[in-house]
Design a protein around this motif. Structure first.
Motif, mmCIF file in Angstrom:
data_model
loop_
_atom_site.group_PDB
_atom_site.id
_atom_site.type_symbol
_atom_site.label_atom_id
_atom_site.label_comp_id
_atom_site.label_asym_id
_atom_site.label_seq_id
_atom_site.Cartn_x
_atom_site.Cartn_y
_atom_site.Cartn_z
ATOM 1 N N VAL A 150 0.857 -1.191 0.000
ATOM 2 C CA VAL A 150 0.000 0.000 0.000
ATOM 3 C C VAL A 150 0.890 1.237 0.000
ATOM 4 C CG1 VAL A 150 -1.787 1.282 1.235
ATOM 5 C CG2 VAL A 150 -1.789 -1.228 1.294
ATOM 6 N N PRO A 151 1.145 1.844 -1.173
ATOM 7 C CA PRO A 151 1.880 3.120 -1.220
ATOM 8 C C PRO A 151 0.927 4.223 -0.766
ATOM 9 C CG PRO A 151 1.235 2.443 -3.432
ATOM 10 C CD PRO A 151 0.746 1.374 -2.503
ATOM 11 N N TYR A 152 1.004 4.604 0.495
ATOM 12 C CA TYR A 152 -0.096 5.327 1.131
ATOM 13 C C TYR A 152 -0.304 6.744 0.616
ATOM 14 C CZ TYR A 152 3.867 6.300 4.322
ATOM 15 O OH TYR A 152 5.086 6.615 4.859
ATOM 16 N N GLU A 153 0.732 7.413 0.144
ATOM 17 C CA GLU A 153 0.491 8.754 -0.401
ATOM 18 C C GLU A 153 -0.377 8.671 -1.657
ATOM 19 O OE1 GLU A 153 3.421 11.826 -0.608
ATOM 20 O OE2 GLU A 153 4.784 10.768 0.746
ATOM 21 N N TYR A 154 -0.099 7.682 -2.492
ATOM 22 C CA TYR A 154 -0.929 7.487 -3.691
ATOM 23 C C TYR A 154 -2.346 7.090 -3.293
ATOM 24 C CZ TYR A 154 -2.681 5.449 -8.028
ATOM 25 O OH TYR A 154 -3.442 5.142 -9.114
ATOM 26 N N TYR A 155 -2.456 6.228 -2.276
ATOM 27 C CA TYR A 155 -3.770 5.783 -1.819
ATOM 28 C C TYR A 155 -4.587 6.958 -1.285
ATOM 29 C CZ TYR A 155 -7.277 3.602 1.205
ATOM 30 O OH TYR A 155 -8.447 3.251 1.830
ATOM 31 N N ILE A 156 -3.947 7.836 -0.510
ATOM 32 C CA ILE A 156 -4.663 8.999 0.024
ATOM 33 C C ILE A 156 -5.177 9.872 -1.113
ATOM 34 C CG2 ILE A 156 -4.371 11.151 1.324
ATOM 35 C CD1 ILE A 156 -2.404 9.607 3.140
ATOM 36 N N ASN A 157 -4.350 10.063 -2.148
ATOM 37 C CA ASN A 157 -4.776 10.861 -3.293
ATOM 38 C C ASN A 157 -5.964 10.228 -4.012
ATOM 39 O OD1 ASN A 157 -2.853 12.871 -2.944
ATOM 40 N ND2 ASN A 157 -1.315 11.803 -4.176
ATOM 41 N N GLN A 158 -5.971 8.890 -4.066
ATOM 42 C CA GLN A 158 -7.089 8.186 -4.689
ATOM 43 C C GLN A 158 -8.348 8.286 -3.834
ATOM 44 O OE1 GLN A 158 -5.856 7.692 -7.899
ATOM 45 N NE2 GLN A 158 -6.836 5.675 -7.828
ATOM 46 N N LEU A 159 -8.128 8.267 -2.536
ATOM 47 C CA LEU A 159 -9.240 8.170 -1.596
ATOM 48 C C LEU A 159 -9.931 9.498 -1.361
ATOM 49 C CD1 LEU A 159 -10.639 6.243 0.526
ATOM 50 C CD2 LEU A 159 -8.971 7.113 2.182
ATOM 51 N N MET A 160 -9.144 10.558 -1.268
ATOM 52 C CA MET A 160 -9.685 11.825 -0.792
ATOM 53 C C MET A 160 -10.475 12.549 -1.872
ATOM 54 S SD MET A 160 -8.959 11.910 2.341
ATOM 55 C CE MET A 160 -9.575 13.564 2.671
#
Length: 209
Positions: A150-160
């Motif tokens: 889980v590359p979390y910075e990318y995930y946050i961008n996808q999520l938010m």
């Protein structure tokens, strides 16, 4: 649900915040009687942009469910309670910066990602655990299929998704509150003995001889 023949309870709408809440509530009012199934409350509250936990949803239900019709929630109960919650900024979603900080705390080695196993354990065993379906839905978006991490910075961008302006209900609530601030609270009630004591105390000092 309420008997359709019962007298309808009027629900006045006084401002844009109440209109937003009422409109969202009415999407789930399939009978058109200002009443919804209590099982819809979590969906309604989250559709408004609030992020309560399941325990907090139960607290809302306890406050708004109709004692005379268990399993039902009328708009007249729901509207003032949710207005107060939003005006006080309760259950406000985390910002991207707050989410990033949380992930960085979990990523103690500073690698920029979490393993699938680590995130699965966190989501199902800590705090308010995810169900398997909720975990699968999260991982479908969060996992990099090539690295299985889980590359979390990318995930946050996808999520938010940050609504602009008054599409964000807490911004709308702030504007409504500024335009129509509540009256100051009434002073605490005084007992009869306190009132009589106040009358017996002179409001001036006698001049000394």
């Amino acid at each position: 649900m309420l008997d359709e023949e019962e007298e309808e309870i009027p629900v006045p709408i006084n401002n844009d915040l109440e209109r937003r809440i009422a409109d969202t509530f009415e999407v789930f009012d399939h009978a058109g009687n200002k009443t919804v199934d209590s099982r819809e409350i979590a969906t309604i509250v989250r559709a408004l942009g609030c992020c309560p936990t399941e325990a907090e949803v139960q607290e809302i239900l306890m406050a708004v469910e109709m004692p005379e019709a268990p399993g039902s929630v009328h708009l007249s109960n729901f509207l003032p309670h949710i207005c107060e919650i939003i005006t006080e900024h309760k259950y406000q979603p985390a910002s991207p910066a707050q989410l990033l900080e949380a992930f960085q705390i979990l990523d103690s080695d500073g690698r920029g990602y979490l393993t699938k196993e680590h995130i699965s354990t966190l989501m199902t065993q800590d705090g308010e655990p995810f169900t398997q379906d909720e975990l699968d839905e999260m991982l479908e978006i969060a996992i990099d299929p090539h690295t299985q991490t889980v590359p979390y910075e990318y995930y946050i961008n996808q999520l938010m998704y940050e609504p602009e302006g008054e599409k964000y209900i807490y911004t709308l609530a702030d504007r409504v509150y500024e335009e129509n601030p509540p009256p100051p609270p009434l002073p605490p009630a005084r007992s009869l003995s306190q009132f009589l004591q106040s009358l017996s105390v002179p409001n001036f000092k006698e001049e000394e001889n």
